[in-house]
Design a protein around this motif. Structure first.
Motif, PDB file in Angstrom:
ATOM      1  N   MET A 180     -17.103   7.706 -11.855  1.00 46.19           N
ATOM      2  CA  MET A 180     -16.318   8.512 -10.951  1.00 46.19           C
ATOM      3  C   MET A 180     -14.564   8.297 -10.990  1.00 46.19           C
ATOM      4  N   LEU A 181     -14.224   7.391 -11.817  1.00 46.04           N
ATOM      5  CA  LEU A 181     -12.888   7.123 -12.036  1.00 46.04           C
ATOM      6  C   LEU A 181     -11.959   8.317 -12.733  1.00 46.04           C
ATOM      7  N   THR A 182     -10.904   8.489 -12.135  1.00 37.32           N
ATOM      8  CA  THR A 182      -9.834   9.589 -12.677  1.00 37.32           C
ATOM      9  C   THR A 182      -9.771   9.516 -14.096  1.00 37.32           C
ATOM     10  N   PRO A 183     -10.217  10.284 -15.183  1.00 39.29           N
ATOM     11  CA  PRO A 183      -9.952  10.204 -16.521  1.00 39.29           C
ATOM     12  C   PRO A 183      -8.589  10.507 -16.731  1.00 39.29           C
ATOM     13  N   TYR A 184      -7.847   9.844 -17.751  1.00 42.73           N
ATOM     14  CA  TYR A 184      -6.602   9.945 -18.110  1.00 42.73           C
ATOM     15  C   TYR A 184      -6.481  10.177 -19.704  1.00 42.73           C
ATOM     16  N   GLU A 185      -5.533  11.033 -20.192  1.00 39.46           N
ATOM     17  CA  GLU A 185      -5.510  11.424 -21.539  1.00 39.46           C
ATOM     18  C   GLU A 185      -4.630  10.288 -22.180  1.00 39.46           C
ATOM     19  N   ALA A 186      -5.272   9.614 -23.106  1.00 42.19           N
ATOM     20  CA  ALA A 186      -4.288   8.736 -23.923  1.00 42.19           C
ATOM     21  C   ALA A 186      -3.397   9.212 -24.818  1.00 42.19           C
TER      22      ALA A 186
ATOM     23  N   LEU B 110       0.304  -9.919  -7.686  1.00 46.60           N
ATOM     24  CA  LEU B 110      -0.522  -9.518  -8.910  1.00 46.60           C
ATOM     25  C   LEU B 110       0.195  -8.442  -9.702  1.00 46.60           C
ATOM     26  N   CYS B 111       0.957  -7.521  -8.872  1.00 47.19           N
ATOM     27  CA  CYS B 111       1.610  -6.491  -9.472  1.00 47.19           C
ATOM     28  C   CYS B 111       2.747  -6.898 -10.260  1.00 47.19           C
ATOM     29  N   ALA B 112       3.471  -8.128  -9.631  1.00 52.60           N
ATOM     30  CA  ALA B 112       4.707  -8.761 -10.155  1.00 52.60           C
ATOM     31  C   ALA B 112       4.196  -9.415 -11.687  1.00 52.60           C
ATOM     32  N   GLU B 113       3.216 -10.064 -11.750  1.00 54.36           N
ATOM     33  CA  GLU B 113       2.689 -10.675 -12.917  1.00 54.36           C
ATOM     34  C   GLU B 113       2.458  -9.699 -13.939  1.00 54.36           C
ATOM     35  N   GLU B 114       1.641  -8.537 -13.455  1.00 54.63           N
ATOM     36  CA  GLU B 114       1.300  -7.607 -14.562  1.00 54.63           C
ATOM     37  C   GLU B 114       2.624  -6.995 -14.957  1.00 54.63           C
ATOM     38  N   ALA B 115       3.706  -6.593 -14.376  1.00 51.42           N
ATOM     39  CA  ALA B 115       4.744  -5.950 -14.630  1.00 51.42           C
ATOM     40  C   ALA B 115       5.622  -6.761 -15.488  1.00 51.42           C
ATOM     41  N   GLU B 116       5.405  -8.404 -15.801  1.00 50.79           N
ATOM     42  CA  GLU B 116       6.098  -9.048 -16.799  1.00 50.79           C
ATOM     43  C   GLU B 116       5.636  -8.641 -17.955  1.00 50.79           C
ATOM     44  N   ALA B 117       4.347  -8.426 -18.205  1.00 51.93           N
ATOM     45  CA  ALA B 117       3.644  -7.905 -19.469  1.00 51.93           C
ATOM     46  C   ALA B 117       4.086  -6.324 -19.645  1.00 51.93           C
ATOM     47  N   GLY B 118       4.682  -5.559 -18.820  1.00 54.89           N
ATOM     48  CA  GLY B 118       4.825  -4.215 -18.888  1.00 54.89           C
ATOM     49  C   GLY B 118       3.665  -3.192 -18.423  1.00 54.89           C
ATOM     50  N   TRP B 119       2.840  -3.873 -17.631  1.00 54.13           N
ATOM     51  CA  TRP B 119       1.879  -3.129 -17.070  1.00 54.13           C
ATOM     52  C   TRP B 119       2.327  -2.193 -15.838  1.00 54.13           C
ATOM     53  N   ILE B 120       2.081  -1.136 -15.220  1.00 52.60           N
ATOM     54  CA  ILE B 120       2.443  -0.278 -14.344  1.00 52.60           C
ATOM     55  C   ILE B 120       1.363   0.093 -13.665  1.00 52.60           C
ATOM     56  N   LEU B 121       1.363  -0.251 -12.306  1.00 54.12           N
ATOM     57  CA  LEU B 121       0.243   0.094 -11.235  1.00 54.12           C
ATOM     58  C   LEU B 121      -0.145   1.417 -11.251  1.00 54.12           C
ATOM     59  N   LEU B 122      -1.281   1.903 -11.551  1.00 51.35           N
ATOM     60  CA  LEU B 122      -1.703   3.288 -11.565  1.00 51.35           C
ATOM     61  C   LEU B 122      -2.366   3.348 -10.125  1.00 51.35           C
ATOM     62  N   GLU B 123      -3.203   2.713  -9.959  1.00 51.81           N
ATOM     63  CA  GLU B 123      -4.043   2.902  -8.639  1.00 51.81           C
ATOM     64  C   GLU B 123      -4.516   1.579  -8.135  1.00 51.81           C
ATOM     65  N   LYS B 124      -4.702   1.689  -6.941  1.00 53.15           N
ATOM     66  CA  LYS B 124      -5.464   0.431  -6.247  1.00 53.15           C
ATOM     67  C   LYS B 124      -7.011   1.110  -5.847  1.00 53.15           C
ATOM     68  N   LEU B 125      -7.885   0.587  -6.564  1.00 52.14           N
ATOM     69  CA  LEU B 125      -9.341   1.273  -6.357  1.00 52.14           C
ATOM     70  C   LEU B 125      -9.854   0.775  -5.103  1.00 52.14           C
ATOM     71  N   ASP B 126      -9.872  -0.222  -4.819  1.00 51.91           N
ATOM     72  CA  ASP B 126     -10.395  -0.881  -3.579  1.00 51.91           C
ATOM     73  C   ASP B 126      -9.712  -2.235  -3.358  1.00 51.91           C
ATOM     74  N   ASP B 127     -10.244  -3.162  -2.398  1.00 50.32           N
ATOM     75  CA  ASP B 127      -9.849  -4.573  -2.239  1.00 50.32           C
ATOM     76  C   ASP B 127     -10.013  -5.554  -3.458  1.00 50.32           C
ATOM     77  N   ARG B 128     -10.880  -5.201  -4.637  1.00 46.82           N
ATOM     78  CA  ARG B 128     -11.333  -5.786  -5.372  1.00 46.82           C
ATOM     79  C   ARG B 128     -11.107  -5.439  -6.899  1.00 46.82           C
ATOM     80  N   ARG B 129     -10.361  -4.174  -6.984  1.00 44.23           N
ATOM     81  CA  ARG B 129     -10.082  -3.711  -8.243  1.00 44.23           C
ATOM     82  C   ARG B 129      -8.722  -2.817  -8.165  1.00 44.23           C
ATOM     83  N   VAL B 130      -7.951  -3.159  -9.371  1.00 45.58           N
ATOM     84  CA  VAL B 130      -6.608  -2.327  -9.346  1.00 45.58           C
ATOM     85  C   VAL B 130      -6.578  -1.907 -10.834  1.00 45.58           C
ATOM     86  N   ARG B 131      -5.981  -0.792 -11.066  1.00 46.13           N
ATOM     87  CA  ARG B 131      -5.964  -0.178 -12.281  1.00 46.13           C
ATOM     88  C   ARG B 131      -4.469  -0.232 -12.942  1.00 46.13           C
ATOM     89  N   PHE B 132      -4.350  -0.427 -14.114  1.00 44.87           N
ATOM     90  CA  PHE B 132      -2.792  -0.572 -14.694  1.00 44.87           C
ATOM     91  C   PHE B 132      -2.926   0.199 -16.009  1.00 44.87           C
TER      92      PHE B 132
END
Length: 167
Positions: A12-18, A67-89
């Motif tokens: 059910m995750l939101t599909p995004y065009e690559a 987590l968001c700061a670490e991922e930003a070092e590699a260029g990852w952008i927060l897309l959505e927080k799915l729940d308290d166990r999953r985050v999409r970048f």
């Protein structure tokens, strides 16, 4: 959460065009022509990843920010927080060559976060060990003492045996 529920949520995750290209030339103001951009696929598109935790780590705002700061070092952008166990970048595909993994303290393509050490599993194993060893030890000592007292009582109840005469 069962595996079936997790699989249903993943579907059910939101599909995004690559591929983000609408065919108009007015979006190409950075010096690239439309043909150059189509020839080099590294300059267009996004790559996505989901970072998972085994516990509800992302409920804590400090952990989530870290987590968001670490991922930003590699260029990852927060897309959505799915729940308290999953985050999409997401990040542009071009950053694969620009940001080198050797200079980061972690794998930029990691999909799990947090320690693999789970105290509940260790505590369960220790409790199981205690639940098996303690009754076994107590049962052994009880049987050993019962046999020792029964043997001494039975030896005392018989009259002494006279030695047999030699022929």
């Amino acid at each position: 959460m069962t595996l079936e529920q997790n699989a249903e949520e993943e579907e059910m995750l939101t599909p995004y065009e690559a591929y983000e290209h609408n065919g108009t030339a007015d979006h190409h103001t950075d010096g690239f022509s439309q043909d150059q951009e189509l020839l080099d696929p590294r300059l267009i598109g996004w790559e996505f990843k989901i970072v998972r935790a085994k516990r509800n780590l992302f409920a804590d705002p400090a952990v989530f920010q870290f987590l968001c700061a670490e991922e930003a070092e590699a260029g990852w952008i927060l897309l959505e927080k799915l729940d308290d166990r999953r985050v999409r970048f997401k990040r542009p595909i071009a950053l694969r060559e620009i940001i080198k993994a050797e200079f980061l303290n972690y794998d930029p393509y990691r999909c799990s976060y947090g320690s693999s050490w789970q105290p509940s599993k260790w505590l369960s194993a220790i409790a199981l060990l205690i639940a098996v060893v303690v009754p076994a030890y107590l049962g052994y000592t009880f049987v050993a003492q019962s046999l020792a007292t029964t043997t001494t009582r039975s030896m005392q109840s018989f009259p002494p045996v006279a030695p047999l005469p030699k022929p």
